[in-house]
Write a protein that holds these residues in place. Structure first.
Motif, short mmCIF file in Angstrom:
data_model
loop_
_atom_site.label_atom_id
_atom_site.label_comp_id
_atom_site.label_asym_id
_atom_site.label_seq_id
_atom_site.Cartn_x
_atom_site.Cartn_y
_atom_site.Cartn_z
N LYS A 35 0.84 -1.21 0.00
CA LYS A 35 0.00 0.00 0.00
C LYS A 35 0.87 1.26 0.00
CE LYS A 35 -3.70 -2.32 2.47
NZ LYS A 35 -4.36 -2.47 3.78
N ILE A 36 1.91 1.25 0.82
CA ILE A 36 2.82 2.39 0.89
C ILE A 36 3.53 2.57 -0.44
CG2 ILE A 36 4.93 3.27 1.99
CD1 ILE A 36 3.93 1.66 4.52
N PHE A 37 3.97 1.48 -1.04
CA PHE A 37 4.64 1.52 -2.34
C PHE A 37 3.72 2.14 -3.39
CE2 PHE A 37 6.18 -0.04 -6.39
CZ PHE A 37 7.57 0.08 -6.26
N ASP A 38 2.46 1.70 -3.39
CA ASP A 38 1.50 2.23 -4.37
C ASP A 38 1.32 3.75 -4.23
OD1 ASP A 38 1.08 -0.24 -5.55
OD2 ASP A 38 -0.79 -0.64 -4.47
N VAL A 39 1.33 4.24 -3.02
CA VAL A 39 1.12 5.67 -2.79
C VAL A 39 2.38 6.49 -3.05
CG1 VAL A 39 0.61 7.40 -1.00
CG2 VAL A 39 -0.74 5.30 -1.12
N HIS A 40 3.53 6.01 -2.57
CA HIS A 40 4.74 6.84 -2.59
C HIS A 40 5.77 6.48 -3.65
CE1 HIS A 40 3.73 8.94 1.13
NE2 HIS A 40 3.30 7.78 1.59
N CYS A 41 5.73 5.28 -4.20
CA CYS A 41 6.85 4.81 -5.02
C CYS A 41 6.49 4.49 -6.47
CB CYS A 41 7.47 3.57 -4.39
SG CYS A 41 7.83 3.72 -2.63
N THR A 42 5.26 4.09 -6.71
CA THR A 42 4.88 3.63 -8.04
C THR A 42 5.10 4.67 -9.12
OG1 THR A 42 3.29 2.06 -7.15
CG2 THR A 42 2.97 2.69 -9.42
N LEU A 77 17.99 3.54 2.22
CA LEU A 77 17.78 4.34 1.02
C LEU A 77 16.42 5.03 1.05
CD1 LEU A 77 18.84 5.25 -1.72
CD2 LEU A 77 17.82 3.21 -2.71
N VAL A 78 15.39 4.31 1.46
CA VAL A 78 14.05 4.90 1.56
C VAL A 78 14.06 6.04 2.57
CG1 VAL A 78 11.64 4.50 2.23
CG2 VAL A 78 12.85 2.80 0.83
N ALA A 79 14.68 5.81 3.70
CA ALA A 79 14.69 6.82 4.77
C ALA A 79 15.50 8.06 4.37
CB ALA A 79 15.26 6.22 6.05
N ASN A 80 16.67 7.84 3.81
CA ASN A 80 17.61 8.95 3.59
C ASN A 80 17.68 9.47 2.16
OD1 ASN A 80 18.57 8.88 6.35
ND2 ASN A 80 19.46 6.92 5.79
N GLY A 81 17.15 8.70 1.22
CA GLY A 81 17.20 9.11 -0.18
C GLY A 81 18.62 9.08 -0.71
N LYS A 82 18.77 9.34 -2.01
CA LYS A 82 20.09 9.40 -2.62
C LYS A 82 19.92 9.91 -4.04
CE LYS A 82 24.23 6.64 -3.45
NZ LYS A 82 24.83 5.32 -3.34
N SER A 86 14.10 10.97 -3.32
CA SER A 86 13.81 11.74 -2.12
C SER A 86 13.92 10.89 -0.86
CB SER A 86 12.39 12.30 -2.18
OG SER A 86 12.22 13.12 -3.30
N ALA A 87 14.19 11.53 0.25
CA ALA A 87 14.19 10.87 1.56
C ALA A 87 12.75 10.82 2.08
CB ALA A 87 15.08 11.63 2.53
N TYR A 88 12.41 9.74 2.73
CA TYR A 88 11.06 9.57 3.25
C TYR A 88 11.00 9.48 4.77
CZ TYR A 88 9.21 9.12 -1.42
OH TYR A 88 8.84 9.40 -2.70
N LYS A 89 12.11 9.72 5.44
CA LYS A 89 12.11 9.58 6.91
C LYS A 89 11.20 10.59 7.60
CE LYS A 89 16.41 12.13 7.33
NZ LYS A 89 17.83 11.95 7.48
N GLU A 96 6.80 1.82 8.75
CA GLU A 96 6.36 1.91 7.35
C GLU A 96 7.54 1.75 6.39
OE1 GLU A 96 2.48 4.82 7.53
OE2 GLU A 96 4.46 5.73 7.85
N ILE A 97 8.68 2.32 6.75
CA ILE A 97 9.88 2.17 5.93
C ILE A 97 10.31 0.71 5.89
CG2 ILE A 97 12.36 2.72 5.82
CD1 ILE A 97 11.55 5.57 6.84
N GLN A 98 10.27 0.03 7.02
CA GLN A 98 10.60 -1.40 7.06
C GLN A 98 9.61 -2.20 6.22
OE1 GLN A 98 13.14 -3.16 8.86
NE2 GLN A 98 13.99 -1.12 8.88
#
Length: 113
Positions: A35-42, A77-82, A86-89, A96-98
């Motif tokens: 669900k998180i992937f669909d909202v933030h990553c797709t 990578l999700v938390a800090n970005g690169k 973008s960073a999502y922390k 949620e990051i886990q």
């Protein structure tokens, strides 16, 4: 007698607190991760691809090539970005990051099917 009962109760409560704080964090929830992937990553990573940098996709081969084939590495990578990511922390909780990291790794291992 009342003093001994109170002392036993306090010791029991203390023991339960120690046990509850020594338990490992809850396992990642890949259903929530999806669900998180669909909202933030797709938007950038549909089906494990990468619309910004094709070689830096979420396929298992690429994750292994860049030493990103673990929940810890993906979570970082999700938390800090690169670079362009973008960073999502500040937007997602640690859990949620886990969850999303576990989902990404699970999908990569299944070739995003």
């Amino acid at each position: 007698m009342c003093g001994k009962t109170t002392l036993k109760f306090i010791l029991l409560l203390f023991t339960l607190l120690i046990i509850s704080f020594s338990q490992p964090a809850l396992a990642a929830d890949t259903t929530n991760g999806a669900k998180i992937f669909d909202v933030h990553c797709t938007g950038c990573h549909i089906n494990g691809s990468n619309i910004v940098r094709r070689g830096k996709n979420l396929k298992l081969k690429a994750l292994k090539k860049y030493d990103m084939d673990s929940i810890e590495a993906i979570s970082s990578l999700v938390a800090n970005g690169k670079n362009n990511m973008s960073a999502y922390k500040d937007r997602l909780s640690e859990q949620e990051i886990q969850d999303v990291a576990a989902y990404v790794l699970q999908q990569a291992e299944k070739s995003w099917r």
